[in-house]
Design a protein around this motif. Sequence first.
Motif, PDB file in Angstrom:
ATOM      1  N   ASN A 165       0.796  -1.234   0.000  1.00 24.77           N
ATOM      2  CA  ASN A 165       0.000   0.000   0.000  1.00 24.77           C
ATOM      3  C   ASN A 165       0.825   1.279   0.000  1.00 24.77           C
ATOM      4  O   ASN A 165       0.317   2.340  -0.366  1.00 24.77           O
ATOM      5  N   ALA A 166       2.070   1.187   0.446  1.00 25.47           N
ATOM      6  CA  ALA A 166       2.856   2.382   0.694  1.00 25.47           C
ATOM      7  C   ALA A 166       3.737   2.753  -0.489  1.00 25.47           C
ATOM      8  O   ALA A 166       4.183   1.892  -1.254  1.00 25.47           O
ATOM      9  N   ASP A 167       4.002   4.034  -0.599  1.00 22.50           N
ATOM     10  CA  ASP A 167       4.981   4.553  -1.550  1.00 22.50           C
ATOM     11  C   ASP A 167       6.182   5.084  -0.769  1.00 22.50           C
ATOM     12  O   ASP A 167       6.046   5.542   0.370  1.00 22.50           O
ATOM     13  N   GLY A 168       7.339   5.033  -1.375  1.00 19.41           N
ATOM     14  CA  GLY A 168       8.502   5.689  -0.790  1.00 19.41           C
ATOM     15  C   GLY A 168       9.254   4.894   0.256  1.00 19.41           C
ATOM     16  O   GLY A 168      10.129   5.452   0.921  1.00 19.41           O
ATOM     17  N   LEU A 169       8.944   3.606   0.425  1.00 18.46           N
ATOM     18  CA  LEU A 169       9.700   2.789   1.373  1.00 18.46           C
ATOM     19  C   LEU A 169      11.012   2.330   0.742  1.00 18.46           C
ATOM     20  O   LEU A 169      11.059   1.982  -0.441  1.00 18.46           O
ATOM     21  N   SER A 170      12.051   2.266   1.563  1.00 14.76           N
ATOM     22  CA  SER A 170      13.332   1.756   1.087  1.00 14.76           C
ATOM     23  C   SER A 170      13.413   0.244   1.200  1.00 14.76           C
ATOM     24  O   SER A 170      14.138  -0.408   0.438  1.00 14.76           O
ATOM     25  N   ALA A 171      12.699  -0.339   2.169  1.00 12.53           N
ATOM     26  CA  ALA A 171      12.682  -1.789   2.360  1.00 12.53           C
ATOM     27  C   ALA A 171      11.603  -2.136   3.371  1.00 12.53           C
ATOM     28  O   ALA A 171      11.150  -1.288   4.154  1.00 12.53           O
ATOM     29  N   ALA A 172      11.199  -3.411   3.350  1.00 13.50           N
ATOM     30  CA  ALA A 172      10.275  -3.951   4.346  1.00 13.50           C
ATOM     31  C   ALA A 172      10.939  -5.178   4.969  1.00 13.50           C
ATOM     32  O   ALA A 172      11.362  -6.090   4.262  1.00 13.50           O
ATOM     33  N   LEU A 173      11.034  -5.181   6.298  1.00  7.36           N
ATOM     34  CA  LEU A 173      11.637  -6.288   7.044  1.00  7.36           C
ATOM     35  C   LEU A 173      10.526  -7.018   7.779  1.00  7.36           C
ATOM     36  O   LEU A 173       9.926  -6.475   8.716  1.00  7.36           O
ATOM     37  N   VAL A 174      10.244  -8.240   7.326  1.00  9.24           N
ATOM     38  CA  VAL A 174       9.124  -9.020   7.855  1.00  9.24           C
ATOM     39  C   VAL A 174       9.662 -10.105   8.778  1.00  9.24           C
ATOM     40  O   VAL A 174      10.357 -11.016   8.326  1.00  9.24           O
ATOM     41  N   PHE A 175       9.324 -10.008  10.051  1.00  4.41           N
ATOM     42  CA  PHE A 175       9.750 -11.014  11.023  1.00  4.41           C
ATOM     43  C   PHE A 175       8.578 -11.943  11.325  1.00  4.41           C
ATOM     44  O   PHE A 175       7.571 -11.531  11.891  1.00  4.41           O
ATOM     45  N   TYR A 176       8.713 -13.190  10.881  1.00  2.00           N
ATOM     46  CA  TYR A 176       7.745 -14.274  11.116  1.00  2.00           C
ATOM     47  C   TYR A 176       6.294 -13.825  10.978  1.00  2.00           C
ATOM     48  O   TYR A 176       5.458 -14.077  11.832  1.00  2.00           O
ATOM     49  N   PRO A 192      12.001  -3.775  -1.835  1.00  2.28           N
ATOM     50  CA  PRO A 192      12.471  -5.124  -1.486  1.00  2.28           C
ATOM     51  C   PRO A 192      11.860  -5.579  -0.161  1.00  2.28           C
ATOM     52  O   PRO A 192      11.685  -4.781   0.764  1.00  2.28           O
ATOM     53  N   VAL A 193      11.529  -6.863  -0.083  1.00  2.00           N
ATOM     54  CA  VAL A 193      10.991  -7.447   1.144  1.00  2.00           C
ATOM     55  C   VAL A 193      11.982  -8.500   1.645  1.00  2.00           C
ATOM     56  O   VAL A 193      12.390  -9.387   0.889  1.00  2.00           O
ATOM     57  N   TYR A 194      12.349  -8.380   2.924  1.00  2.00           N
ATOM     58  CA  TYR A 194      13.274  -9.321   3.548  1.00  2.00           C
ATOM     59  C   TYR A 194      12.519 -10.080   4.637  1.00  2.00           C
ATOM     60  O   TYR A 194      11.880  -9.468   5.499  1.00  2.00           O
ATOM     61  N   GLY A 195      12.599 -11.408   4.592  1.00  2.00           N
ATOM     62  CA  GLY A 195      11.867 -12.225   5.546  1.00  2.00           C
ATOM     63  C   GLY A 195      12.786 -12.904   6.555  1.00  2.00           C
ATOM     64  O   GLY A 195      13.824 -13.463   6.176  1.00  2.00           O
ATOM     65  N   PHE A 196      12.401 -12.863   7.819  1.00  2.00           N
ATOM     66  CA  PHE A 196      13.147 -13.473   8.913  1.00  2.00           C
ATOM     67  C   PHE A 196      12.226 -14.497   9.578  1.00  2.00           C
ATOM     68  O   PHE A 196      11.165 -14.134  10.098  1.00  2.00           O
ATOM     69  N   TYR A 197      12.621 -15.776   9.592  1.00  2.00           N
ATOM     70  CA  TYR A 197      11.728 -16.822  10.083  1.00  2.00           C
ATOM     71  C   TYR A 197      12.476 -17.795  10.992  1.00  2.00           C
ATOM     72  O   TYR A 197      13.651 -18.103  10.755  1.00  2.00           O
ATOM     73  N   GLY A 198      11.771 -18.278  12.016  1.00  2.00           N
ATOM     74  CA  GLY A 198      12.320 -19.318  12.873  1.00  2.00           C
ATOM     75  C   GLY A 198      12.025 -20.686  12.298  1.00  2.00           C
ATOM     76  O   GLY A 198      10.932 -20.931  11.767  1.00  2.00           O
ATOM     77  N   GLY A 199      12.983 -21.601  12.404  1.00  2.00           N
ATOM     78  CA  GLY A 199      12.798 -22.926  11.827  1.00  2.00           C
ATOM     79  C   GLY A 199      11.656 -23.707  12.441  1.00  2.00           C
ATOM     80  O   GLY A 199      11.009 -24.518  11.767  1.00  2.00           O
ATOM     81  N   ASN A 200      11.381 -23.478  13.731  1.00  2.00           N
ATOM     82  CA  ASN A 200      10.312 -24.194  14.422  1.00  2.00           C
ATOM     83  C   ASN A 200       9.030 -23.355  14.436  1.00  2.00           C
ATOM     84  O   ASN A 200       8.479 -23.056  15.491  1.00  2.00           O
ATOM     85  N   ASP A 201       8.588 -22.971  13.255  1.00  2.00           N
ATOM     86  CA  ASP A 201       7.418 -22.092  13.134  1.00  2.00           C
ATOM     87  C   ASP A 201       6.670 -22.439  11.845  1.00  2.00           C
ATOM     88  O   ASP A 201       6.453 -21.591  10.978  1.00  2.00           O
ATOM     89  N   GLY A 231      12.212 -20.464  17.451  1.00  2.00           N
ATOM     90  CA  GLY A 231      10.759 -20.481  17.471  1.00  2.00           C
ATOM     91  C   GLY A 231      10.160 -19.173  17.005  1.00  2.00           C
ATOM     92  O   GLY A 231      10.865 -18.203  16.727  1.00  2.00           O
ATOM     93  N   HIS A 232       8.840 -19.168  16.913  1.00  2.00           N
ATOM     94  CA  HIS A 232       8.119 -17.939  16.586  1.00  2.00           C
ATOM     95  C   HIS A 232       8.411 -16.910  17.684  1.00  2.00           C
ATOM     96  O   HIS A 232       8.418 -17.216  18.860  1.00  2.00           O
ATOM     97  N   GLY A 233       8.677 -15.674  17.284  1.00  2.00           N
ATOM     98  CA  GLY A 233       8.962 -14.627  18.260  1.00  2.00           C
ATOM     99  C   GLY A 233      10.389 -14.647  18.764  1.00  2.00           C
ATOM    100  O   GLY A 233      10.691 -14.047  19.805  1.00  2.00           O
ATOM    101  N   TYR A 234      11.305 -15.257  18.028  1.00  2.00           N
ATOM    102  CA  TYR A 234      12.667 -15.430  18.542  1.00  2.00           C
ATOM    103  C   TYR A 234      13.416 -14.110  18.728  1.00  2.00           C
ATOM    104  O   TYR A 234      14.359 -14.041  19.523  1.00  2.00           O
ATOM    105  N   MET A 235      13.033 -13.053  18.023  1.00  3.64           N
ATOM    106  CA  MET A 235      13.714 -11.774  18.237  1.00  3.64           C
ATOM    107  C   MET A 235      13.470 -11.254  19.653  1.00  3.64           C
ATOM    108  O   MET A 235      14.356 -10.662  20.265  1.00  3.64           O
ATOM    109  N   ARG A 236      12.263 -11.507  20.176  1.00  3.12           N
ATOM    110  CA  ARG A 236      11.956 -11.107  21.553  1.00  3.12           C
ATOM    111  C   ARG A 236      12.494 -12.113  22.557  1.00  3.12           C
ATOM    112  O   ARG A 236      13.208 -11.749  23.489  1.00  3.12           O
ATOM    113  N   THR A 237      12.161 -13.396  22.371  1.00  2.00           N
ATOM    114  CA  THR A 237      12.599 -14.398  23.346  1.00  2.00           C
ATOM    115  C   THR A 237      14.119 -14.543  23.343  1.00  2.00           C
ATOM    116  O   THR A 237      14.727 -14.811  24.382  1.00  2.00           O
TER     117      THR A 237
END
Length: 267
Positions: A165-176, A192-201, A231-237
């Motif tokens: 939906n947005a214009d003017g973004l330099s990147a989108a970082l999607v965490f799980y 560009p979209v960058y995805g960060f995922y935990g293996g147990n998710d 796991g899911h939420g690994y950036m916080r945990t």
Amino acid sequence: MKYLIITISLLFVSQTLFAQDFALEQLEDSPRHHEWVEVSDGDRTIHNFVVYPEVSEDAMAVIVIHENRGLTDWVRSFADQLAAEGYIAIAPDLLSDFDEEHQKTSDFESSDAARNALYELDQDQITQDLKAVQDYVTQLPAANGNVVVAGFCWGGSQTFRYATNADGLSAALVFYGSAPTDGEQISQISTPVYGFYGGNDQRINSTIPETSELMREYDKEYIYNIYEGAGHGYMRTGDAPDASQLNKTARDSSWEWIRGILSDLDE
């Protein structure tokens, strides 16, 4: 559009219901400048936590979209960690102005209540709130005009959706977070979209092949990493003192990638 800026000291009373002691300690020990800012968009007021880096030049900004429990202490601490890397971080509270009794996340009686309210939000309203926040942070005197969006869990899904939906973004970082499944939406992505995922998710990871195929079909840039054992939420945990080694390793590795992505965008 009008903005009301409220600067509050580092000893601002915590959002007690959702307190995470390690995150609060990190915030209290931070030397960086923190502000609570109200951004008005029409008749809505969006509450935001803003952190400024200690740098000598104008900085790129990162919009941080919170998890499904609202704007928690950990999300604020992540914003501070981004500022430590040299970027302006703004974390909007998307539960702002939910109703007369709940003007922000900390007004909810429990994190479950905040989560339930979050899933009642109108998707177009979320988009408009984020656009207002992007417009605000782009115009800050200390900003260089480049904006990245990053989000976690529910916020990861909203990050992917906002990129459609947005214009003017330099990147989108999607965490799980999951992606839209509508090709017409995907076709609107211009960053560009960058995805960060935990293996147990697997709940989220099972959606990656379809997402990857859609992004390829519409010639969109989608790069992702899956961190085995996390796991899911690994950036916080993985940030907590009692983090499992796999979550901590995934979190540390993700930070290395975040630094690389943002550094390349900032050149």
